[in-house]
Design a protein around this motif. Structure first.
Motif, PDB file in Angstrom:
ATOM      1  N   LEU A 236       0.846  -1.194   0.000  1.00  0.00           N
ATOM      2  CA  LEU A 236       0.000   0.000   0.000  1.00  0.00           C
ATOM      3  C   LEU A 236       0.885   1.248   0.000  1.00  0.00           C
ATOM      4  O   LEU A 236       1.730   1.406   0.896  1.00  0.00           O
ATOM      5  CB  LEU A 236      -0.912   0.029   1.243  1.00  0.00           C
ATOM      6  CG  LEU A 236      -1.975  -1.060   1.349  1.00  0.00           C
ATOM      7  CD1 LEU A 236      -2.696  -0.960   2.681  1.00  0.00           C
ATOM      8  CD2 LEU A 236      -2.977  -0.947   0.195  1.00  0.00           C
ATOM      9  N   PRO A 237       0.732   2.151  -0.964  1.00  0.00           N
ATOM     10  CA  PRO A 237       1.562   3.380  -1.006  1.00  0.00           C
ATOM     11  C   PRO A 237       1.023   4.431  -0.035  1.00  0.00           C
ATOM     12  O   PRO A 237       0.304   5.353  -0.410  1.00  0.00           O
ATOM     13  CB  PRO A 237       1.429   3.835  -2.458  1.00  0.00           C
ATOM     14  CG  PRO A 237       0.100   3.339  -2.890  1.00  0.00           C
ATOM     15  CD  PRO A 237      -0.157   2.065  -2.146  1.00  0.00           C
ATOM     16  N   LEU A 238       1.374   4.319   1.224  1.00  0.00           N
ATOM     17  CA  LEU A 238       0.893   5.225   2.262  1.00  0.00           C
ATOM     18  C   LEU A 238       1.858   6.388   2.446  1.00  0.00           C
ATOM     19  O   LEU A 238       3.075   6.224   2.360  1.00  0.00           O
ATOM     20  CB  LEU A 238       0.723   4.478   3.589  1.00  0.00           C
ATOM     21  CG  LEU A 238      -0.272   3.312   3.588  1.00  0.00           C
ATOM     22  CD1 LEU A 238      -0.230   2.594   4.925  1.00  0.00           C
ATOM     23  CD2 LEU A 238      -1.678   3.813   3.305  1.00  0.00           C
ATOM     24  N   VAL A 239       1.304   7.554   2.723  1.00  0.00           N
ATOM     25  CA  VAL A 239       2.090   8.753   3.036  1.00  0.00           C
ATOM     26  C   VAL A 239       1.435   9.441   4.225  1.00  0.00           C
ATOM     27  O   VAL A 239       0.216   9.632   4.244  1.00  0.00           O
ATOM     28  CB  VAL A 239       2.160   9.729   1.841  1.00  0.00           C
ATOM     29  CG1 VAL A 239       2.968  10.971   2.208  1.00  0.00           C
ATOM     30  CG2 VAL A 239       2.777   9.051   0.630  1.00  0.00           C
ATOM     31  N   PHE A 240       2.236   9.800   5.244  1.00  0.00           N
ATOM     32  CA  PHE A 240       1.743  10.497   6.422  1.00  0.00           C
ATOM     33  C   PHE A 240       2.020  11.994   6.300  1.00  0.00           C
ATOM     34  O   PHE A 240       3.036  12.414   5.756  1.00  0.00           O
ATOM     35  CB  PHE A 240       2.416   9.974   7.694  1.00  0.00           C
ATOM     36  CG  PHE A 240       1.860   8.668   8.186  1.00  0.00           C
ATOM     37  CD1 PHE A 240       0.594   8.263   7.824  1.00  0.00           C
ATOM     38  CD2 PHE A 240       2.606   7.847   9.012  1.00  0.00           C
ATOM     39  CE1 PHE A 240       0.076   7.063   8.264  1.00  0.00           C
ATOM     40  CE2 PHE A 240       2.104   6.648   9.466  1.00  0.00           C
ATOM     41  CZ  PHE A 240       0.829   6.249   9.095  1.00  0.00           C
ATOM     42  N   VAL A 241       1.094  12.788   6.835  1.00  0.00           N
ATOM     43  CA  VAL A 241       1.297  14.230   6.998  1.00  0.00           C
ATOM     44  C   VAL A 241       0.942  14.563   8.439  1.00  0.00           C
ATOM     45  O   VAL A 241      -0.219  14.457   8.839  1.00  0.00           O
ATOM     46  CB  VAL A 241       0.428  15.058   6.024  1.00  0.00           C
ATOM     47  CG1 VAL A 241       0.628  16.545   6.288  1.00  0.00           C
ATOM     48  CG2 VAL A 241       0.766  14.732   4.584  1.00  0.00           C
ATOM     49  N   PHE A 242       1.942  14.936   9.229  1.00  0.00           N
ATOM     50  CA  PHE A 242       1.744  15.266  10.639  1.00  0.00           C
ATOM     51  C   PHE A 242       1.687  16.785  10.803  1.00  0.00           C
ATOM     52  O   PHE A 242       2.553  17.514  10.295  1.00  0.00           O
ATOM     53  CB  PHE A 242       2.878  14.712  11.504  1.00  0.00           C
ATOM     54  CG  PHE A 242       2.957  13.218  11.522  1.00  0.00           C
ATOM     55  CD1 PHE A 242       1.972  12.460  12.128  1.00  0.00           C
ATOM     56  CD2 PHE A 242       4.017  12.559  10.923  1.00  0.00           C
ATOM     57  CE1 PHE A 242       2.045  11.075  12.141  1.00  0.00           C
ATOM     58  CE2 PHE A 242       4.107  11.174  10.939  1.00  0.00           C
ATOM     59  CZ  PHE A 242       3.114  10.434  11.549  1.00  0.00           C
ATOM     60  N   GLY A 243       0.679  17.252  11.516  1.00  0.00           N
ATOM     61  CA  GLY A 243       0.601  18.660  11.872  1.00  0.00           C
ATOM     62  C   GLY A 243       1.082  18.851  13.297  1.00  0.00           C
ATOM     63  O   GLY A 243       0.420  18.421  14.256  1.00  0.00           O
ATOM     64  N   VAL A 244       2.241  19.465  13.461  1.00  0.00           N
ATOM     65  CA  VAL A 244       2.869  19.652  14.770  1.00  0.00           C
ATOM     66  C   VAL A 244       2.802  21.130  15.112  1.00  0.00           C
ATOM     67  O   VAL A 244       3.274  21.979  14.348  1.00  0.00           O
ATOM     68  CB  VAL A 244       4.325  19.158  14.764  1.00  0.00           C
ATOM     69  CG1 VAL A 244       4.959  19.347  16.129  1.00  0.00           C
ATOM     70  CG2 VAL A 244       4.373  17.686  14.353  1.00  0.00           C
ATOM     71  N   ALA A 245       2.236  21.440  16.265  1.00  0.00           N
ATOM     72  CA  ALA A 245       2.044  22.838  16.649  1.00  0.00           C
ATOM     73  C   ALA A 245       3.266  23.433  17.326  1.00  0.00           C
ATOM     74  O   ALA A 245       3.468  24.646  17.269  1.00  0.00           O
ATOM     75  CB  ALA A 245       0.835  22.968  17.572  1.00  0.00           C
ATOM     76  N   THR A 246       4.085  22.618  17.973  1.00  0.00           N
ATOM     77  CA  THR A 246       5.209  23.151  18.754  1.00  0.00           C
ATOM     78  C   THR A 246       6.511  23.058  17.976  1.00  0.00           C
ATOM     79  O   THR A 246       6.930  24.015  17.332  1.00  0.00           O
ATOM     80  CB  THR A 246       5.313  22.404  20.087  1.00  0.00           C
ATOM     81  OG1 THR A 246       5.364  20.977  19.842  1.00  0.00           O
ATOM     82  CG2 THR A 246       4.110  22.708  20.958  1.00  0.00           C
ATOM     83  N   SER A 247       7.174  21.924  18.032  1.00  0.00           N
ATOM     84  CA  SER A 247       8.457  21.754  17.345  1.00  0.00           C
ATOM     85  C   SER A 247       8.626  20.289  16.965  1.00  0.00           C
ATOM     86  O   SER A 247       7.852  19.417  17.385  1.00  0.00           O
ATOM     87  CB  SER A 247       9.625  22.213  18.230  1.00  0.00           C
ATOM     88  OG  SER A 247       9.698  21.431  19.401  1.00  0.00           O
ATOM     89  N   VAL A 248       9.664  20.014  16.185  1.00  0.00           N
ATOM     90  CA  VAL A 248       9.905  18.640  15.724  1.00  0.00           C
ATOM     91  C   VAL A 248      10.272  17.733  16.888  1.00  0.00           C
ATOM     92  O   VAL A 248      10.078  16.517  16.830  1.00  0.00           O
ATOM     93  CB  VAL A 248      11.031  18.633  14.671  1.00  0.00           C
ATOM     94  CG1 VAL A 248      11.162  17.260  14.028  1.00  0.00           C
ATOM     95  CG2 VAL A 248      10.760  19.674  13.609  1.00  0.00           C
ATOM     96  N   SER A 249      10.805  18.306  17.972  1.00  0.00           N
ATOM     97  CA  SER A 249      11.179  17.486  19.129  1.00  0.00           C
ATOM     98  C   SER A 249       9.967  16.767  19.715  1.00  0.00           C
ATOM     99  O   SER A 249      10.119  15.700  20.321  1.00  0.00           O
ATOM    100  CB  SER A 249      11.835  18.361  20.197  1.00  0.00           C
ATOM    101  OG  SER A 249      10.960  19.392  20.618  1.00  0.00           O
ATOM    102  N   ALA A 250       8.758  17.343  19.558  1.00  0.00           N
ATOM    103  CA  ALA A 250       7.556  16.666  20.054  1.00  0.00           C
ATOM    104  C   ALA A 250       7.340  15.348  19.336  1.00  0.00           C
ATOM    105  O   ALA A 250       6.908  14.354  19.939  1.00  0.00           O
ATOM    106  CB  ALA A 250       6.340  17.572  19.880  1.00  0.00           C
TER     107      ALA A 250
END
Length: 724
Positions: A236-250
């Motif tokens: 399955l060709p899955l792609v994630f898109v994460f919406g992070v409000a603070t920083s990448v460290s989260a």
């Protein structure tokens, strides 16, 4: 037990094939209710037209703002859609991490634009899952698979007829698993004939899963979901898109190494919320083309709420919309808040009552007193036709003033934004707050800025003048001519009206000519200073004796006296600073100094109380004076401190607890409460009444829930008072 038998009473529903019929007229009726009430009112028509213009400009600005970021994300997703790239990833999922910022209300429009962009250019199979829809892994998988199969359509929006047309069997939520998704994907794309594969769109094979509020998810739920999805990546060709409000460290803190190693993360930065806010204000609301303007205090209030609370541009826009509604509501004179081309039409539609309301404005009296001719003053009050002529002229002059004001505002910004200490600010909104509130040219900060400009170098000053010229040229491109009113006959005493013609297009053109002249003079000016040394010889002076040191010192000082003459650049720069002070003094007069400014500027008034609630004061008023909200005669008391039996229990308990100290004895409190409820019954008998106990316990629990009291650890039969 039968299906209709229950321990408790209840209602049992049997569908029997019944299908809910949607009423298409219901939503339309609710939508048009306000228009049916005020749709024919002139003020509502003007408000609706002007807000539609502002809304279109906001949408265009959002498109320009998000365009670059969305293109980068879409190109990143497209790069993983060919078969070779998908096979090389094995169990690694491409993941785009979008740093959205803490302005939560603005995320919806951002992700809505992203979904439209992906659906248009990449794939229709998109799933956007929020934290409230996925408390467990089971719910997360079911919602994701269902949306991917049905092309991100909500469950209630899909009818059985649409499913029959599509030829897709409707799936239940408990049937939506990754195994089902794999079977569906195989039958849809991998099961096609070679000819269909050759002519089919490769972008339709992609599946994008968007998680807009990453920090709100349970870490364990996301970890399990990522591990499950990674096992299906080869098929399955899955792609994630994460919406992070603070920083990448989260993201790295939430995912351990064995989970993060399954993600191919690339970070995308969205524009900072204050930057976007400045763009909205400077390009849309703080312009001379805007039909509606905010007063200095209201504007400062809204920006403070933005900067110190939510960083939400959407909330700021809605607050401005409320201010605009409050400004227009019920007042047909506000139809004059329109484009210059429609001022004549708006004035002709004003009634006699509307003209009288304009005469009652606070700024109309100074304008009336400035007229020297008594007959002109009388005509302004008694002759509506003459007053319409004068009103048309004054509104056009006010429009010229607005045009000059915002142009000078940006010219001032071009010269002071790079000065040290930022005395006047670095953005249009900061300078607007100062200029709209007082005469900024008479302040100490402005004088210090002019002194600093008088010390600038030749190169820096020329750059500032060129930036100011760009602002002036841009302003001159959008100016429109003034149209005089011709629907009523002109009166002979119109010429006696005292009008200030110091603003407008001619004023800005004069600024342009002077800026070009000073720019050439400063560029060609010489920076060398001529020095003249004068040696004073006094022939009659007596020869210095060795002991006369004072005369020797005086002679040496006279011999070394040097007179410096200013360079050509310094003299031109001084003249330019003087001209700049004079021009800005004329163009940056605050709006309250202009006649009829109330028609275009919204005062603070009720806006502060409506936009900034006072929950503490409202709660105190509700508990001490419940008739203020209930509007019932039974709760009306002779005085604010009195307590009656007709009051709600929580109000009576609240008033009694205010008479106590920091520690409140529950038994004494119960005695006083019982005496209020049963004043005719003996105290001991009323205390033993179970109904009184129950009502008292409930009132105490409500006060504890509201935060007025809490249980005390020092004494078990006491509670501690927390407020006031």
């Amino acid at each position: 037990m039968e299906s209709t038998v229950s321990v408790s009473k209840g209602v049992f529903l049997f569908k029997n094939g019944f299908k809910k019929v949607k009423n298409p007229k219901k939503k339309t009726q609710n939508k048009n209710f306000f228009e049916k009430s005020f749709g024919k009112q002139p003020w509502y028509v003007a408000f609706k037209r002007n807000w539609k213009i502002i809304e279109d400009e906001i949408k265009n600005l959002q498109h320009r703002t998000y365009n670059t970021l969305l293109n980068d994300i879409v190109n990143y997703i497209k790069s993983f859609h060919n078969q070779e790239t998908s096979d090389s990833l094995e169990t690694i999922i491409p993941s785009a991490t979008l740093l959205t910022g803490v302005n939560q209300p603005d995320h919806f429009s951002q992700f809505a634009a992203l979904i439209d962009k992906i659906r248009e250019e990449v794939t229709p199979h998109i799933a956007m899952i929020s934290s409230q829809d996925a408390p467990t892994v089971k719910h997360l998988v079911e919602n994701t698979v269902w949306q991917l199969i049905h092309g991100h359509e909500k469950l209630e929006s899909i009818d059985e007829e649409d499913d029959d047309l599509k030829g897709t069997k409707k799936l239940k939520k408990n049937q939506c698993t990754f195994k089902t998704l794999k079977q569906w994907y195989t039958s849809q794309f991998l099961g096609q004939s070679p000819r269909k594969k050759r002519h089919g769109s490769m972008s339709s094979r992609s599946m994008v899963i968007i998680i807009p509020d990453f920090e709100s998810f349970n870490c364990n739920v996301l970890q399990d979901f990522v591990m499950i999805a990674s096992s299906y990546v080869p098929s399955l060709p899955l792609v994630f898109v994460f919406g992070v409000a603070t920083s990448v460290s989260a993201l790295h803190k939430s995912f351990p190494y064995h989970v993060s190693s399954k993600l191919l993360i690339k970070v995308f930065h969205s524009q900072a919320s204050p930057v976007y806010m400045n763009q909205v204000l400077e390009d849309i609301f703080l312009t001379h083309t805007s039909p509606f303007h905010l007063s200095a205090k209201t504007f400062e209030l809204l920006t403070d709420v933005f900067l110190f609370y939510d960083f939400s541009v959407t909330g700021l826009i809605q607050s401005i919309k409320y201010c605009m509604m409050d400004h227009y509501y019920g007042d047909n004179t506000k139809t004059l808040c329109c484009e210059r081309s429609k001022i004549e039409e708006a004035i002709t539609k004003l009634t006699t009552e509307d003209l009288e309301n304009i005469r009652q404005l606070m700024s109309f009296r100074p304008f009336l007193e400035s007229q020297e001719d008594c007959q002109t003053r009388i005509s302004l009050f008694e002759d509506d036709a003459f007053f319409r002529e004068v009103l048309c002229s004054e509104i056009n002059i006010l429009q010229d003033y607005i045009y000059t004001f915002y142009t000078c505002l940006r010219i001032l910004l071009a010269f002071v934004k790079d000065l040290p200490k930022n005395l006047l600010g670095k953005s249009v909104r900061e300078i607007y707050t100062k200029c709209a509130q007082e005469n900024v040219t008479s302040t100490q900060a402005f004088k210090e800025c002019m002194q600093l400009i008088n010390f600038q170098s030749q190169v820096k000053l020329v750059d500032s003048i060129k930036n100011a010229l760009k602002i002036v040229n841009t302003a001159l491109q959008v100016v429109s001519p003034v149209k005089p009113l011709r629907t009523t006959p002109s009166k002979s005493n119109v010429d006696n009206i005292v009008i200030n013609h110091d603003t407008g297009e001619n004023f800005v053109k004069a600024i342009r000519v002077h800026l070009m002249m000073f720019s050439r003079q400063i560029e060609n000016a010489s920076t060398e200073c001529s020095v003249i040394s004068e040696v004073v010889d006094d022939e009659n002076e007596v020869e210095n004796v060795p002991g006369n040191r004072y005369k020797l010192k005086e002679k040496l000082l006279k011999a070394t006296r040097v007179d410096k003459v200013q360079s050509e650049f310094s003299m031109v720069r001084s003249r330019f600073v003087s001209y700049l002070e004079e021009t800005l003094s004329a163009g940056l007069q605050p709006p309250p100094t202009r006649a009829l400014h109330e028609l275009r500027w919204a005062a603070r008034g009720r806006v502060c109380a409506r936009l900034l609630g006072a929950p503490r004061a409202a709660l105190h008023t509700a508990l001490t004076n419940p008739v203020h909200y209930l509007q019932c005669s039974c709760c009306r008391l002779p005085s604010a401190d009195s307590v009656g039996r007709s009051l709600p229990d929580v109000c009576a308990a609240y008033k009694l607890h205010r008479e106590c100290g920091k520690l409140i004895n529950l038994f004494d409190w119960l005695q006083a409460f019982a005496a209020v409820l049963r004043p005719d019954v003996d105290t001991d008998d009323s205390q033993e009444d179970t109904a009184v106990h129950v009502r008292f316990n409930r009132a105490v629990a409500e006060l504890q829930f509201l935060g007025f009291i809490k249980s005390s650890k020092r004494k078990t039969d006491h509670v501690m008072r927390l407020t006031w």
